[in-house]
Each structure stands twice: as C-alpha cells, then as structure tokens.
Design a protein around this motif. Sequence first.
Motif, PDB file in Angstrom:
ATOM      1  N   LEU A 180      33.777  -0.300  -1.705  1.00 40.32           N
ATOM      2  CA  LEU A 180      32.364  -0.582  -1.921  1.00 40.32           C
ATOM      3  C   LEU A 180      32.164  -1.902  -2.651  1.00 40.32           C
ATOM      4  O   LEU A 180      31.241  -2.657  -2.357  1.00 40.32           O
ATOM      5  CB  LEU A 180      31.710   0.540  -2.735  1.00 40.32           C
ATOM      6  CG  LEU A 180      31.726   1.927  -2.106  1.00 40.32           C
ATOM      7  CD1 LEU A 180      31.147   2.942  -3.075  1.00 40.32           C
ATOM      8  CD2 LEU A 180      30.966   1.931  -0.801  1.00 40.32           C
ATOM      9  N   ASP A 181      33.029  -2.167  -3.629  1.00 43.54           N
ATOM     10  CA  ASP A 181      32.920  -3.384  -4.426  1.00 43.54           C
ATOM     11  C   ASP A 181      34.330  -3.845  -4.786  1.00 43.54           C
ATOM     12  O   ASP A 181      35.190  -3.034  -5.096  1.00 43.54           O
ATOM     13  CB  ASP A 181      32.128  -3.124  -5.709  1.00 43.54           C
ATOM     14  CG  ASP A 181      31.959  -4.380  -6.537  1.00 43.54           C
ATOM     15  OD1 ASP A 181      31.444  -5.378  -5.990  1.00 43.54           O
ATOM     16  OD2 ASP A 181      32.351  -4.369  -7.708  1.00 43.54           O
ATOM     17  N   GLY A 182      34.561  -5.130  -4.721  1.00 40.30           N
ATOM     18  CA  GLY A 182      35.865  -5.666  -5.081  1.00 40.30           C
ATOM     19  C   GLY A 182      36.593  -6.309  -3.921  1.00 40.30           C
ATOM     20  O   GLY A 182      37.809  -6.489  -3.969  1.00 40.30           O
ATOM     21  N   HIS A 183      35.855  -6.655  -2.875  1.00 43.57           N
ATOM     22  CA  HIS A 183      36.479  -7.275  -1.703  1.00 43.57           C
ATOM     23  C   HIS A 183      37.212  -8.572  -2.072  1.00 43.57           C
ATOM     24  O   HIS A 183      38.325  -8.812  -1.612  1.00 43.57           O
ATOM     25  CB  HIS A 183      35.427  -7.558  -0.625  1.00 43.57           C
ATOM     26  CG  HIS A 183      34.808  -6.320  -0.066  1.00 43.57           C
ATOM     27  ND1 HIS A 183      33.767  -5.672  -0.695  1.00 43.57           N
ATOM     28  CD2 HIS A 183      35.092  -5.603   1.049  1.00 43.57           C
ATOM     29  CE1 HIS A 183      33.437  -4.603   0.015  1.00 43.57           C
ATOM     30  NE2 HIS A 183      34.210  -4.538   1.076  1.00 43.57           N
ATOM     31  N   HIS A 184      36.600  -9.390  -2.920  1.00 41.36           N
ATOM     32  CA  HIS A 184      37.238 -10.653  -3.308  1.00 41.36           C
ATOM     33  C   HIS A 184      38.466 -10.407  -4.183  1.00 41.36           C
ATOM     34  O   HIS A 184      39.467 -11.112  -4.067  1.00 41.36           O
ATOM     35  CB  HIS A 184      36.235 -11.562  -4.025  1.00 41.36           C
ATOM     36  CG  HIS A 184      35.139 -12.034  -3.132  1.00 41.36           C
ATOM     37  ND1 HIS A 184      33.910 -11.436  -3.108  1.00 41.36           N
ATOM     38  CD2 HIS A 184      35.100 -13.025  -2.206  1.00 41.36           C
ATOM     39  CE1 HIS A 184      33.151 -12.040  -2.204  1.00 41.36           C
ATOM     40  NE2 HIS A 184      33.838 -13.005  -1.642  1.00 41.36           N
ATOM     41  N   LYS A 185      38.393  -9.381  -5.035  1.00 48.62           N
ATOM     42  CA  LYS A 185      39.551  -9.022  -5.852  1.00 48.62           C
ATOM     43  C   LYS A 185      40.714  -8.584  -4.961  1.00 48.62           C
ATOM     44  O   LYS A 185      41.863  -8.954  -5.188  1.00 48.62           O
ATOM     45  CB  LYS A 185      39.192  -7.894  -6.817  1.00 48.62           C
ATOM     46  CG  LYS A 185      38.165  -8.269  -7.860  1.00 48.62           C
ATOM     47  CD  LYS A 185      37.770  -7.036  -8.663  1.00 48.62           C
ATOM     48  CE  LYS A 185      36.594  -7.325  -9.565  1.00 48.62           C
ATOM     49  NZ  LYS A 185      36.139  -6.132 -10.273  1.00 48.62           N
ATOM     50  N   ALA A 212      38.910  -2.415  -8.253  1.00 46.08           N
ATOM     51  CA  ALA A 212      37.893  -2.350  -7.204  1.00 46.08           C
ATOM     52  C   ALA A 212      37.292  -0.945  -7.194  1.00 46.08           C
ATOM     53  O   ALA A 212      37.867  -0.003  -7.759  1.00 46.08           O
ATOM     54  CB  ALA A 212      38.514  -2.681  -5.851  1.00 46.08           C
ATOM     55  N   LEU A 213      36.162  -0.786  -6.546  1.00 48.14           N
ATOM     56  CA  LEU A 213      35.452   0.489  -6.499  1.00 48.14           C
ATOM     57  C   LEU A 213      35.348   0.966  -5.056  1.00 48.14           C
ATOM     58  O   LEU A 213      35.011   0.190  -4.161  1.00 48.14           O
ATOM     59  CB  LEU A 213      34.045   0.316  -7.086  1.00 48.14           C
ATOM     60  CG  LEU A 213      33.135   1.538  -7.077  1.00 48.14           C
ATOM     61  CD1 LEU A 213      33.698   2.609  -7.994  1.00 48.14           C
ATOM     62  CD2 LEU A 213      31.737   1.146  -7.521  1.00 48.14           C
TER      63      LEU A 213
END
Length: 81
Positions: free
Chosen positions: A39-44, A12-13
């Motif tokens: 910022l990115d990777g909520h689903h991960k 994730a980021l």
Amino acid sequence: MKRIDSNETPTALGISFLDIKRPLHDKKEEVWIYSHFLLDGHHKMFAAAEAKKAIGLLAFLSLDESFASKEQIDTLFRAFI
C-alpha cells in the motif's frame, strides 16, 4: 537510497489475504495462497532492491476479505510461531 545506504531499515506497509483453493482435479488437496499487497513504500522497496538490502514489511491480514475460515487463519499464525 540515502536511508538504505546509511544502514537504516525502512518499513513498507501492506495488506494481506489468505485464500484457500481446491484444484478441480483433486478436491481433497488444498492450496494456500498468502498474498501481500503493497500500500505504501514502493520507493523504499525499489531502493532496497537496487541496493540488494532487506526492508521491513508491516502487513495487516484482512479477516473479512480472505477466503479462509477462522481455523485456517489460526493455523497460518501457528506456523509462524
């Protein structure tokens, strides 16, 4: 979830900030708050939490937006070495 189950470790980021606070009752004490915001990777992250497995996090520390001096940020990084 398929990627987590296949023993892949997604990343994730995030962005990080270091804030140094002083409580009102004790001006000598410092409280270090090292925060990460996804910022990115909520689903991960959600899939990894459901599967109880680890995930990577690539986080960039914002020097301009942190309430910390250069010396304090250097101290933070030395703590990880």
